[in-house]
Every structure is written in C-alpha cells, then in structure tokens.
Design a protein around this motif. Structure first.
Motif, PDB file in Angstrom:
ATOM      1  N   GLN A 100       4.434 -10.880  -7.702  1.00  0.00           N
ATOM      2  CA  GLN A 100       3.966 -10.290  -6.460  1.00  0.00           C
ATOM      3  C   GLN A 100       3.765  -8.795  -6.682  1.00  0.00           C
ATOM      4  OE1 GLN A 100       3.417 -11.491  -3.183  1.00  0.00           O
ATOM      5  NE2 GLN A 100       2.850  -9.396  -2.606  1.00  0.00           N
ATOM      6  N   LEU A 101       2.531  -8.305  -6.496  1.00  0.00           N
ATOM      7  CA  LEU A 101       2.258  -6.878  -6.609  1.00  0.00           C
ATOM      8  C   LEU A 101       2.453  -6.233  -5.246  1.00  0.00           C
ATOM      9  CD1 LEU A 101       0.837  -7.978  -9.187  1.00  0.00           C
ATOM     10  CD2 LEU A 101      -0.785  -6.108  -8.924  1.00  0.00           C
ATOM     11  N   ASP A 102       3.243  -5.183  -5.218  1.00  0.00           N
ATOM     12  CA  ASP A 102       3.536  -4.530  -3.947  1.00  0.00           C
ATOM     13  C   ASP A 102       3.783  -3.050  -4.193  1.00  0.00           C
ATOM     14  OD1 ASP A 102       4.004  -4.201  -1.247  1.00  0.00           O
ATOM     15  OD2 ASP A 102       5.411  -5.885  -1.129  1.00  0.00           O
ATOM     16  N   VAL A 103       4.042  -2.323  -3.126  1.00  0.00           N
ATOM     17  CA  VAL A 103       4.361  -0.902  -3.202  1.00  0.00           C
ATOM     18  C   VAL A 103       5.749  -0.696  -2.616  1.00  0.00           C
ATOM     19  CG1 VAL A 103       3.733   1.429  -2.456  1.00  0.00           C
ATOM     20  CG2 VAL A 103       1.944  -0.225  -3.024  1.00  0.00           C
ATOM     21  N   LEU A 104       6.664  -0.165  -3.416  1.00  0.00           N
ATOM     22  CA  LEU A 104       8.018   0.133  -2.969  1.00  0.00           C
ATOM     23  C   LEU A 104       8.306   1.600  -3.232  1.00  0.00           C
ATOM     24  CD1 LEU A 104       9.944  -3.004  -4.328  1.00  0.00           C
ATOM     25  CD2 LEU A 104       9.186  -2.572  -1.992  1.00  0.00           C
TER      26      LEU A 104
END
Length: 306
Positions: A26-30
C-alpha cells in the motif's frame, strides 16, 4: 510556534534516481513522507521526490495522498503488469506547456519539418547522416533493416538463440526468454523516457517516426538510447542462468541508467532533435491574455507543475 514547511518542489530529472518498482504493498503518505506498507505492516520510506519514475506492479494500491504528493514533486506513476510490462496507465506528473506543445505539433504536422527531425533522429541513432532524398517511410525501412541486424549481432555475441522480435503481451509466458528480457528492459527505458518528456514540457503522443499511440514520441526518443543501454543488458541476461531473468534485467537496467547518466542526456537530446526543424517556438498571439500573476521560478524542469 513552528512555521509550516513549504510545499515540495521538483528536483530536476537529471539529478534523480531513474526508476523504482513496487509490488504487493500500500503506497501512502505518513508524516509528509512517501511510504510503502507491505502485508505484514512493515513500512519502507521512498524518497519519491528523487525518483523519476515509479513502476507499480500487480498487488499495489495507492492512496489519494500518495498520488497528490507524486504529482507535486514530479514523479511519474506507471501502472504495469508483471515484470514491468503491459503498461496499463500512467499518472502525469507535469504536463505539456502550451508553447512547447504547439512547437512540437507544428514540427510534426509539416512534412518538410518532420522529415528534418526524423533525419536528425536517424543520425543520432546510427552515428551517420541518412541517405539524401529519402522519405520518412523509406528511412523507417532502412532503420528497421539495421535494427534487425543489430539484434542478430547481439544474439551472436552473447550466444543466444534468436529468431525475431516477437511477444504477446496477453500471453507473457508464451514468449521466449530473449523476448521477455527485451520487453522488461524496454519497459524500464520507456518509463524514464516518458518522465523526461513530460518534465521537458512536451506531449508523449505526438511522434515523428511512431504515430497513433499514447507514447509515440516516447518511443521515438527511447529508440535513440535503446541499443546503447538496455538491449545489450537484455541479451546478456538472456544468455545467463539467472532464474528470475526479468528481475535481473530491471536491476541491471537501473545500473546502466546510472552508469551512462541517461537522465542527464534525454532532455538535451529532445531539444537537439526538435531544433533540427529549424524553426523557433511560436510566440503567443497578440490577442491572447497573458498570466496576471507570474509563476515563481521553478526548481525543477520546465514541464513540472509549479
């Protein structure tokens, strides 16, 4: 009180890592950073602003925040099939600037100007001027014959059984090992070339030799570098005993892109071949409304969103 961080600005293409592949995550921004979270919850940070092209293989999901961040920093997201082939879609990180788009279109629509551009491409690719008084179709025929001979010679050099360039993207395993290696290698080259075309402000679809495809101009430009970069890699891997040949091709292509400094060469080469037409980019029409507020000087390439 802490001041908010400024929005990310694109890094020029020539200073970036060429390509990364992501699968089953899962590609996400944290915390403002681009991360991949795998099925076990392990997080891997990716310096997305320093990557020209991110290849997303099956099993990958991308959040809205990740797509937005990739667009702001000018990283091209490309949705591909297994082994990096079967390109399904691409997210545009920049876009054609109107002045460069009109310039490119004018060159492509004028038969005389188009021939000049094609002749320059031929000279760059083969290291010699093409024969005089030849049409684009005739030059394409000469090019095809030379390319077939180059494939044959590389196959002989690496002792690979070679019939011809042929593969079915709908039936990947039906292709022989050399063709699968070539497909994986050229897919990597097309990805970074498309990222460079967009960063330079041009349109991937407006080609001069190739036509009728969403990436016609990408194929035109990639062909200028293909036999100096990825094709020898593909034949070398095809001749080896590596079990996962496609993965080995991708790793070696990334290395050869860095070693040959490919990303430093693509945009200047685009400007070179288009300049062969001998015309200047069109000026805005007198009755057009110019921007009321001038854009800030970008840190990245001209085609990146400011």
């Amino acid at each position: 009180m802490n001041e908010p961080l400024p929005p990310p600005r694109p890094i020029p293409i020539k200073e970036r890592l060429s390509v990364l592949y992501v699968e089953k995550g899962q590609l996400d921004v944290l915390d403002g950073a681009f991360v991949v979270v795998d099925v076990n919850g392990v997080r891997t940070h990716i310096p997305v602003g320093g990557v020209a092209c991110l290849m997303l293989e099956p099993g990958t999901r991308v959040s809205h925040a990740a797509c937005a961040l990739a667009a702001r920093v000018g990283t091209l997201l490309v949705w591909v099939g297994e082994a990096g082939v079967r390109l399904y879609s691409a997210g545009q990180p920049g876009g054609a600037r109107s002045d460069r788009l009109l310039y490119q279109a004018k060159l492509a629509l004028d038969d005389e100007l188009r021939l000049k551009v094609v002749r320059r491409m031929f000279a760059i690719r083969f290291g010699q001027e093409p024969p005089q008084r030849r049409s684009v179709e005739q030059l394409r025929g000469i090019e095809g014959a030379r390319v077939r001979e180059m494939y044959k010679r590389l196959a002989e050099r690496y002792k690979v059984r070679w019939v011809h360039r042929d593969y079915d993207p709908e039936s990947w395993e039906s292709s022989d090992r050399p063709n699968r290696c070539l497909s994986a290698a050229t897919a990597a080259l097309y990805g970074v070339t498309e990222a460079a075309v967009l960063a330079a402000g041009y349109a991937p679809a407006i080609g001069f030799i190739h036509t009728g495809k969403p990436l016609s101009f990408v194929y035109d430009i990639a062909d200028l570098f293909k036999f100096d970069t990825v094709v020898p890699v593909a034949f070398e891997v095809a001749a080896s005993a590596k079990a996962n040949a496609e993965r080995e091709v991708r790793l070696r292509c990334r290395d050869v892109f860095r070693r040959t400094r490919l990303l430093e060469k693509i945009i200047p080469t685009i400007e070179d071949v288009l300049a062969a037409g001998g015309i200047a980019p069109p000026e805005p029409a007198p009755d057009q409304v110019l921007p009321a507020i001038a854009d800030k000087e970008p840190l990245g390439d001209v085609g990146h969103r400011g």
